[in-house]
Design an enzyme around this catalytic site. Sequence first.
Site, short mmCIF file in Angstrom:
data_model
loop_
_atom_site.label_atom_id
_atom_site.label_comp_id
_atom_site.label_asym_id
_atom_site.label_seq_id
_atom_site.Cartn_x
_atom_site.Cartn_y
_atom_site.Cartn_z
N GLU A 90 35.24 -15.05 19.31
CA GLU A 90 35.14 -15.18 17.87
C GLU A 90 36.15 -16.17 17.33
OE1 GLU A 90 33.32 -10.98 16.52
OE2 GLU A 90 35.36 -10.83 17.22
N CYS A 103 41.39 -19.66 12.89
CA CYS A 103 41.98 -18.80 13.90
C CYS A 103 41.11 -18.93 15.16
CB CYS A 103 42.00 -17.36 13.37
SG CYS A 103 42.70 -16.19 14.52
N CYS A 110 41.31 -10.28 27.15
CA CYS A 110 42.74 -10.59 27.35
C CYS A 110 43.29 -9.64 28.40
CB CYS A 110 43.51 -10.43 26.04
SG CYS A 110 45.26 -10.86 26.22
N CYS A 114 47.47 -5.05 25.12
CA CYS A 114 48.31 -4.38 24.14
C CYS A 114 47.56 -3.17 23.55
CB CYS A 114 48.70 -5.33 23.01
SG CYS A 114 49.63 -6.74 23.61
N CYS A 117 45.46 -3.55 20.18
CA CYS A 117 44.60 -4.73 20.02
C CYS A 117 43.23 -4.49 20.64
CB CYS A 117 45.27 -5.94 20.67
SG CYS A 117 44.22 -7.39 20.74
N CYS A 341 43.04 -9.52 11.97
CA CYS A 341 43.83 -9.60 13.20
C CYS A 341 43.56 -8.41 14.09
CB CYS A 341 45.33 -9.56 12.92
SG CYS A 341 45.87 -10.75 11.76
N1 SAH Z 1 47.70 -13.04 22.37
C1 SAH Z 1 48.43 -13.64 21.34
C2 SAH Z 1 47.55 -14.18 20.23
C3 SAH Z 1 46.38 -13.37 19.80
S1 SAH Z 1 46.71 -11.90 18.93
C4 SAH Z 1 49.45 -12.68 20.77
O1 SAH Z 1 49.42 -11.51 21.11
O2 SAH Z 1 50.32 -13.14 20.04
C5 SAH Z 1 47.25 -12.50 17.34
C6 SAH Z 1 48.10 -11.51 16.56
O3 SAH Z 1 47.34 -10.38 16.13
C7 SAH Z 1 49.25 -10.97 17.38
O4 SAH Z 1 50.45 -10.99 16.66
C8 SAH Z 1 48.81 -9.57 17.62
O5 SAH Z 1 49.90 -8.74 17.89
C9 SAH Z 1 48.10 -9.22 16.35
N2 SAH Z 1 47.25 -8.03 16.49
C10 SAH Z 1 46.59 -7.62 17.59
N3 SAH Z 1 45.90 -6.49 17.32
C11 SAH Z 1 46.14 -6.19 16.03
C12 SAH Z 1 45.67 -5.15 15.16
N4 SAH Z 1 44.81 -4.22 15.59
N5 SAH Z 1 46.10 -5.16 13.90
C13 SAH Z 1 46.93 -6.12 13.44
N6 SAH Z 1 47.38 -7.13 14.21
C14 SAH Z 1 47.00 -7.17 15.50
FE1 SF4 Z 2 46.15 -10.04 24.28
FE2 SF4 Z 2 45.69 -8.73 22.01
FE3 SF4 Z 2 48.02 -8.43 23.25
FE4 SF4 Z 2 47.45 -10.76 22.02
S1 SF4 Z 2 47.70 -8.76 21.05
S2 SF4 Z 2 48.32 -10.46 24.09
S3 SF4 Z 2 45.22 -10.86 22.40
S4 SF4 Z 2 46.00 -7.82 24.07
#
Ligand code: SAH
Ligand code: SF4
Length: 374
Positions: A90, A103, A110, A114, A117, A341
């Site tokens: 996306e 974005c 990934c 996390c 996420c 996000c």
């Molecule tokens: N992998 C990279 C970039 C993609 S995620 C990273 O982790 O930085 C982009 C941002 O969205 C990151 O700061 C991540 O922590 C945040 N993010 C991920 N899941 C989220 C969620 N459910 N709610 C709000 N922010 C989130």
């Molecule tokens: Fe991967 Fe999501 Fe963690 Fe970014 S926040 S490193 S996209 S799992």
Amino acid sequence: MTNLLEFDRDALAAFCEQLGEKRFRATQLFRWIHHRGASDFEQMSDLAKSLREKLAGRAVISTMPVISEQASSDGTIKWLFDVGAGNAVETVFIPEVDRGTLCVSSQAGCAVGCRFCSTGHQGFSRNLTTGEIVAQLWFAEHRLRDTLKLADGQRAIDNVVMMGMGEPLQNYAALVPALRTMLDDHAYGLSRRRVTVSTSGVVPMIDRLREDCPVALAVSLHAPDDVLRDSLVPLNRKYPIDELLEACKRYLSAAPRDFITFEYCMLDGVNDTPEHARELVRLVKGRVPCKFNLIPFNPFPASGLTRSPRERVMAFADVLLAAGIVTTVRKTRGDDIDAACGQLAGEVQDRTHARERLARQRQTIPIAVAGGPP
Ligand code: SAH
Ligand code: SF4
């Protein structure tokens, strides 16, 4: 067939040489592709017919199939691209009063995983190629110029954040040529300050990015200590906070901005107390020039987590601000189309769902962008 979106200008020059052409032809070609959005070699009227024919026999300029396009009531637009084998990624356009941000995704899924996420929950499918990263910008920029009826020379996107699906620094080889194309004056000509790589903290690659292609850096911190961060961002076990902060400090010697942006996702009852904020201050103050961007957690069912209440986010911000750290709270955009996000999941495996999206797409075109870029 070679997709010319795979190439930065140097690589395109090498390709031209292979075709028995002068390297400088690449600049003309690059401008046609990225400035003009051309996908048909016949359009390229200032290139010799013989070259156009050669190109048509060997190369294409093409994006991945677009599964859907959805517009949010706040003007945010999300595209879902089919990257094959049941995977999709996306891309989200976020119009603001003074700029247009795209974005961009770097991977299908990934591997970092996390907890908060949705992409992380999906697991890792594969790296995107340089062409698939660039195609998101190429497609969105030219699609928006058409739909927004922008005047010649006006651009829709002047800010790119690598904050879509995936960990960009775990797809380094494909990322760097894509960044170079974004920065190239013969392509998108974006300022280094307006291209941001966001990372969960791949320390060796932060060092390489500093050498190879320094752009603005955002680091997803989310916790002030290793025990908590280990549980939220599993990569922390490999590259703990101390090492990460040292890499941030080194990065600043070459960075186009004189601060690192720390992203901090606010999770109810997990990392959001004033004590966590005070620990953060002790951690970074006097050590890494930085700004904090607090992100209200965007929930998705499988996470089992909830968003911190607004007052708690504000109290947290107050502690950082009182310590003299610039702190902003990210506005949630596009959540009515799951474009906020961490909500990007590229749900294409569920074909039924994809069909629903297609139906919605038909309802949402043409795009009406409220408060679009100037
Ligand atoms: N992998 C990279 C970039 C993609 S995620 C990273 O982790 O930085 C982009 C941002 O969205 C990151 O700061 C991540 O922590 C945040 N993010 C991920 N899941 C989220 C969620 N459910 N709610 C709000 N922010 C989130
Ligand atoms: Fe991967 Fe999501 Fe963690 Fe970014 S926040 S490193 S996209 S799992």
